[in-house]
Design an enzyme around this catalytic site. Structure first.
Site, PDB file in Angstrom:
ATOM      1  CB  VAL A   1      -0.157   7.528  -0.852  1.00 43.24           C
ATOM      2  CG1 VAL A   1       0.467   6.779   0.323  1.00 43.24           C
ATOM      3  CG2 VAL A   1      -0.067   9.020  -0.648  1.00 43.24           C
ATOM      4  CB  SER A   2      -2.715   6.392  -5.593  1.00 45.80           C
ATOM      5  OG  SER A   2      -3.641   5.797  -4.724  1.00 45.80           O
TER       6      SER A   2
END
Length: 113
Positions: free
Chosen positions: A64-65
């Site tokens: 995930v960022s």
């Protein structure tokens, strides 16, 4: 989560054996709203380590960022783990939190496996 049929196939037992083990407290299931049994990877692993179909290790990459997406990362890890277990893969999961790009658009990470 796996149905009783899927779990029985993975463990190499009959569905009636899973029901008996549940009654004996050896394994726990989660019930759906329709009262159907579902089994988690963790519960199945308590009974028997699923043997890989071959000696190769599959690497699952979950990313995930940003840190506010930690719950999304947990779901990704669970889904990838379930998939690998269902396929009979020996596997490891790599989790990545945060962007892998610097401001120049060049990748910061180099992975070797």
């Amino acid at each position: 989560m796996f149905t009783i049929r899927e779990a029985a196939e993975m463990l190499g037992v009959a569905t009636s054996t899973l029901r008996r083990w549940e009654n004996e407290g050896k394994i726990k299931s989660v019930r759906t709203t329709g009262n159907h049994r579902r089994y988690t990877v963790e519960e199945l692993s308590k009974i028997k380590k699923v043997k890989p179909l071959n000696e190769k290790i599959t690497v699952g990459y979950c990313r995930v960022s940003s840190s506010d997406q930690r719950e999304d990362l947990k779901r990704q890890v669970e889904l990838v783990s379930m998939y690998c277990t269902a396929k009979g893969y020996g596997f490891e999961i790599i989790e990545d939190l945060g962007s892998g790009l610097n401001y120049n658009g060049v990748c910061q990470y180099s992975c070797r496996i």
